[in-house]
Scaffold this active site. Structure first.
Site, short mmCIF file in Angstrom:
data_model
loop_
_atom_site.label_atom_id
_atom_site.label_comp_id
_atom_site.label_asym_id
_atom_site.label_seq_id
_atom_site.Cartn_x
_atom_site.Cartn_y
_atom_site.Cartn_z
N SER A 230 0.85 -1.19 0.00
CA SER A 230 0.00 0.00 0.00
C SER A 230 0.89 1.23 0.00
CB SER A 230 -0.85 0.02 1.26
OG SER A 230 -0.05 0.30 2.39
N ASP A 231 0.42 2.31 -0.62
CA ASP A 231 1.12 3.56 -0.36
C ASP A 231 0.97 3.81 1.14
OD1 ASP A 231 2.48 5.91 -0.42
OD2 ASP A 231 1.34 6.82 -2.06
N TRP A 232 1.87 4.61 1.66
CA TRP A 232 1.96 4.74 3.12
C TRP A 232 0.67 5.32 3.72
CZ3 TRP A 232 5.39 2.07 1.21
CH2 TRP A 232 6.52 1.63 1.88
N GLY A 233 -0.12 4.45 4.31
CA GLY A 233 -1.38 4.91 4.89
C GLY A 233 -2.56 4.79 3.94
#
Ligand code: BGC
Length: 761
Positions: A230-233
Site C-alpha cells: 500500500s502507499d503509506w497509509g
C-alpha cells in the site's frame, strides 16, 4: 539457494502469517524469529536513496542519510534513452545493496494529466508509451542488482489535492489507453518485485481494495507475481484489501489490522488460502533479496559524475535564436550569470523523493572548475523577499555584459508532494527580472530549474532557453558543459508546454471538488489534446534543439500491408548535417486513417530511438511496430482492436516537426467484432463489407421506397435527396417496421442471419 516458501508458510501460525501483512515500523517488514524469517528494509526512491534511520536515534523524522541525488523523473524522461535509465537504475540498485535496502520505492510513473500536479517532477511524461519505456528500463537496471523496485502509484493518481480520499472518475477506454500502459509495460518487461497501490479511489473504489485493479488486471492479465504494497497509509479496510490483492500494508498498523485478518479467517470471512498466497508472495521477494544479497557499491564521487552524464543527456534546449549557444569559453569574462539558482540551484523536488544530498555542484562552481571567469549577480531572492537593490544591480551589470545567462525557475515551495500548483506562473520577481534584462541586453539566455512547465511571458524576448528541470546534484556541471558546448543538448520534452495555464485540457476538471475528479477530457491530454484542437503551444511534446542539424531520408516499411498479428519494421536514415557530434531522438507517431467513426487522437507516439552521429555520418534507425501500435481499446470487446484499413506512419524530430510519412494497410484478424442489433443504423451496415452485402436487397427496397422516381419537385424542394439520404443513414433497423412495413419477426431474422455471417469475419 532454492527455498521452499510454500513449506515455510505451512509452518507458520495464523497469527504469524497475519503479522507479515503489515510493516514492523515505517520502513521494515516484520521478522518471524521462531522460523528465522528476516525483516528487510524498503526506502524511498526514486531519484536516489532516501534511507531514514530505522531506529530514529540520530536522524529527525524527515531526515535521511547523506546520499547521491539523481535527476528527477521529469528530466530523465527527456533523455528518451532507456539504456541510460537502466544504467541509472543499476547504480541506484548498487547503492541499495550497500545500504541493505531490499526495495527502492519507485519509479513513480503516473501520467502528467495536468501540468499543475504537485508531483509532476517525479513523474515521467504525459505520454504513456514514453513513460512505460523509461520506467521499464529503470526497473530492469535496479533489479539487475537483485534489489526490488516498487512501481507507483497504481493507479490513476495524477493529482495531490485530497489524494488520500478523492475518486478519480475515468472511463474504461481512457484508463486502458492513457493511465495503464506505462504500468502494464513495466510489469510485463521490467518485472518489478513490488507494485505500490495508490491512495485514491478509482470510480469510487479505493485502489487499495480494488480487486479489478490489483487482481484481475495486474496479476491475471499482466502476469504480475510480486507483492502489492500500500502507499503509506493507503489502507481503508484491511480485510477487504487483502481479499482484493493488497499484500503488504505500510507502514505499521500497531497490530490492529493484523488482528482483523486473524479474526476474518477465524470467522470464515476470509479464506486462509488467500492469506497464504499473500504471505507466500511477500516471503518470495524477501528471500529473493536476502538470498542473493551482495555487497553493493556506494561510490558517491563516481555516482556524482554519472548524475552529470544523465543530466547532460536529458536537459532540453528549447530555443536558440541565431545560435547564441554554445557560448565561447574565451568570452567568459564578458558573460554575466544572473540569478540565485546559479549559486544555489534548485535540483530536486520535495516530499518522499527528497534526498539528503551529500554534495551539490552549482553552475558557478562548475564554471570555476572549468576555469571560466564569468561574472555574477544574484538578481532575485528565491524566497521572493522584497529587495530594492537586486533588480537595479542586475540591470546595470547586464548593460555592460556581452551575454547574460539568467538562472531562474520555481522555488521549492511552488511544487511538492502533498499539494498542487495553482497556476504555471514563475515568481513575479523572476519574470520581471528576465523582462527587464531583455530590454537592456540583446543576448539573454535563460536556464530553467523547475519540475513542471511554466508560463514564459518573456520567451520571445530572450535568445535561448535551456530547460534543466530538476537535474540532480551535478546540475551545474551539466549546465556549464551544455552552455559552453562541451556537450551537445539532446533531450526532448516529455510533455507539452502550453502557452498558459487555461490552455491545458484539464483546466475545467482539475483537481475536482475534493471528493471526485472527473477525467472528462478522456484520452485527450497533452499533445493528444493540443493536436486535436490545432492549438498553438509554447513548446510541443518531443521538442528539443541541438547544436547540429539532422536530415531524415529513406523512410522504409518492411511491408505495405500487414495483418494485425504481424510486426512492421520501419527504418529511416538520419544524417548529421552540421559541424559537431550530436544525438537525435527519432520519434515515430501513428495516425489512423481507416475512416471509422472511432474517436482517435490525431497521432500517438509508438516508437522512438536515440541515435549518436558524428558530423556527416549517417545511420539507419529501425523501429518495430505491432498491433498495439495501431489499436485502440474497444469497450465492447474489452480488448485492443486495430480496425482494418490505412494507417499513416509519421517520423520526425518532435510531435510538431514531422519529417517523413508513409502508409501501411493493416488487416484485422479479430473475428465477430461487428455485431448488429435492432438499433444498428443503416450507415453502420453499409460501412461494413459483409453486413452491406447481407443488407443489399433490403437497402434497395428501402432506397427505392424513400428516394424513388415518384417524388415530386415540391417534395424534393422540401426534403432534398441529400437530406433524405442523411435521414436514411441514421435510421435504425427497428424503423423498418414503420418505413418498410416489415414485421418484427422479419427484422429479427435479418439480424440473426447477418450476425451469423458477421461472426465468420
Ligand atoms: C508517497 C510514496 C512514498 C511513501 C513513503 C507516500 O506518501 O506517496 O510515494 O513512497 O510515502 O515515503
Amino acid at each position: 539457494m532454492k527455498r521452499n516458501i510454500k513449506d515455510l508458510v505451512k509452518q507458520m501460525t495464523l497469527e504469524e502469517k497475519a503479522s507479515l501483512c503489515s510493516g514492523l515500523d515505517f520502513w521494515h517488514t516484520k521478522p518471524v524469529d521462531r522460523l528465522g524469517i528476516p525483516s528487510v528494509m524498503v526506502s524511498d526512491g526514486p531519484a536516489g536513496l532516501r534511507k531514514q534511520d530505522d531506529k530514529g536515534d540520530h536522524l529527525g523524522i524527515n531526515d535521511s542519510i547523506k546520499a547521491v541525488c539523481f535527476p528527477s523523473g521529469c528530466l530523465t524522461a527527456c533523455s528518451f534513452d532507456p539504456d541510460l535509465l537502466e544504467k541509472e537504475g543499476a547504480t541506484i540498485g548498487d547503492e541499495c545493496l550497500a545500504e541493505d535496502v531490499s526495495v527502492i520505492l519507485g519509479p513513480a510513473l503516473n501520467i502528467k494529466r495536468s501540468p499543475l500536479c504537485g508531483r509532476n517532477f517525479e513523474y515521467f511524461s504525459e505520454d504513456p508509451y514514453l513513460a512505460g519505456e523509461i520506467s521499464a528500463a529503470y526497473v530492469k537496471g535496479v533489479q539487475s542488482k537483485n534489489v526490488g523496485t516498487s512501481i507507483k502509484h497504481f493507479a490513476v493518481n495524477s493529482q495531490e489535492f485530497r489524494r488520500m480520499s478523492c475518486s478519480s472518475n475515468v472511463d474504461e477506454r481512457t484508463i486502458r489507453e492513457i493511465y495503464f500502459p506505462a504500468f502494464e509495460k513495466t510489469v510485463k518487461e521490467g518485472k518489478p518485485d513490488t507494485v505500490m497501490c495508490s491512495y485514491n479511489r478509482i470510480n469510487g473504489v479505493f485502489a487499495s481494495e480494488n480487486k479489478w485493479l490489483l487482481t484481475d488486471v495486474l496479476r491475471k492479465e499482466w502476469g504480475f507475481d510480486g507483492y502489492v504494497v500500500s502507499d503509506w497509509g493507503a489502507v481503508n479496510k484491511r480485510v477487504e484489501g487483502l481479499a482484493a490483492g493488497l499484500d503488504l500494508e505500510m507502514p505499521a498498523s500497531g497490530g490492529t489490522t493484523d488482528r482483523q485478518i486473524v479474526e476474518a479467517v477465524k470467522s470464515g470471512k476470509l479464506k486462509e488460502a488467500v492469506l497464504d498466497k499473500t504471505v507466500e508472495r511477500i516471503l518470495r521477494i524477501v528471500y529473493k533479496y536476502k538470498d542473493g544479497k551482495t555487497e553493493g557499491n556506494f561510490d558517491k564521487e563516481a555516482h556524482h559524475n554519472l548524475v552529470a552524464e544523465i543530466a547532460k543527456e536529458s536537459m532540453v534546449l528549447l530555443k536558440n535564436e541565431k545560435n547564441i549557444l554554445p557560448l565561447k569559453e574565451k568570452d567568459a569574462e564578458s558573460i554575466l550569470f544572473v540569478g540565485a539558482f546559479a549559486k544555489t540551484p534548485r535540483y530536486e523536488g520535495g516530499g518522499s523523493a527528497h534526498i539528503n544530498t551529500w554534495k551539490v555542484t552549482s553552475a558557478l562552481e562548475a564554471a570555476k572548475v572549468a576555469g571560466l571567469k564569468v561574472n555574477y549577480v544574484q538578481g532575485f531572492d528565491i524566497a521572493e523577499k522584497k529587495d530594492k537593490k537586486l533588480l537595479p544591480e542586475a540591470i546595470e551589470a547586464s548593460k555592460k555584459a556581452k551575454t547574460v545567462v539568467i538562472f531562474a525557475g520555481l522555488p521549492d515551495s511552488y511544487e511538492s508532494e502533498g499539494y498542487d500548483r495553482k497556476d504555471m506562473k514563475m515568481p513575479l520577481n523572476q519574470d520581471i527580472l528576465i523582462s527587464e534584462i531583455a530590454k537592456v541586453n540583446k543576448n539573454v539566455v535563460v536556464v530553467l530549474h523547475n519540475g513542471s512547465p511554466v508560463e514564459m511571458p518573456w520567451a520571445k524576448d530572450v535568445k535561448a532557453i535551456l530547460e534543466s528541470y530538476l537535474a540532480g546534484e551535478s546540475v551545474g556541471t551539466a549546465q556549464i558543459d551544455l552552455l559552453f558546448g562541451k556537450a551537445n543538448p539532446s533531450g526532448k520534452l516529455a510533455e507539452t508546454f502550453p502557452v498558459k495555464t487555461s490552455d491545458n485540457p484539464t483546466f475545467i476538471n482539475f483537481p475536482g471538488n475534493g471528493h471526485d475528479v472527473n477525467y472528462a477530457e478522456g484520452m485527450y491530454i497533452g499533445y493528444r489534446y493540443y493536436d486535436k484542437k490545432e492549438m498553438e503551444v509554447l513548446f510541443p511534446f518531443g521538442h528539443g534543439l541541438s547544436y547540429t542539424t539532422f536530415e531524415y531520408s529513406n523512410l522504409k516499411l518492411s511491408s505495405k500491408k500487414i495483418l494485425d498479428t504481424e510486426k512492421l519494421e520501419v527504418s529511416v536514415k538520419v544524417t548529421n548535417t552540421g559541424k559537431v557530434f550530436g544525438k537525435e531522438v527519432v520519434q515515430l507517431y501513428v495516425t489512423e486513417k481507416t475512416g471509422t467513426h472511432e474517436d482517435r487522437p490525431v497521432k500517438e507516439l509508438k516508437a522512438f530511438a536515440k541515435v549518436a552521429l558524428n558530423p556527416k555520418e549517417s545511420k539507419v534507425v529501425t523501429m518495430t511496430l505491432d498491433k498495439r501500435s495501431f489499436a485502440f481499446w474497444n469497450v465492447e470487446l474489452h480488448d485492443w482492436y486495430a480496425p482494418t484499413g490505412e494507417y499513416e506512419i509519421l517520423v520526425g524530430s518532435s510531435s510538431r516537426d514531422i519529417r517523413l510519412t508513409a502508409k501501411v494497410e493493416v488487416t484485422s484478424t479479430a473475428k465477430g467484432v461487428f455485431k448488429i442489433n435492432e438499433n444498428t443504423v443503416l450507415e453502420e451496415l453499409l460501412e461494413h463489407p459483409v453486413a452491406a452485402k447481407c443488407a443489399e436487397p433490403l437497402v434497395k427496397k428501402f432506397m427505392s421506397g424513400m428516394l424513388g422516381e415518384g417524388r415530386s419537385e415540391a417534395e424534393k424542394a422540401a426534403v432534398s435527396d441529400d437530406m433524405m439520404m442523411a435521414m436514411l443513414y441514421s435510421m435504425p433497423l427497428r424503423a423498418l417496421r414503420s418505413f418498410l412495413q416489415m414485421k418484427d419477426e422479419e427484422i429479427a431474422k435479418f439480424i440473426e442471419d447477418t450476425n451469423k455471417e458477421l461472426s465468420k469475419y
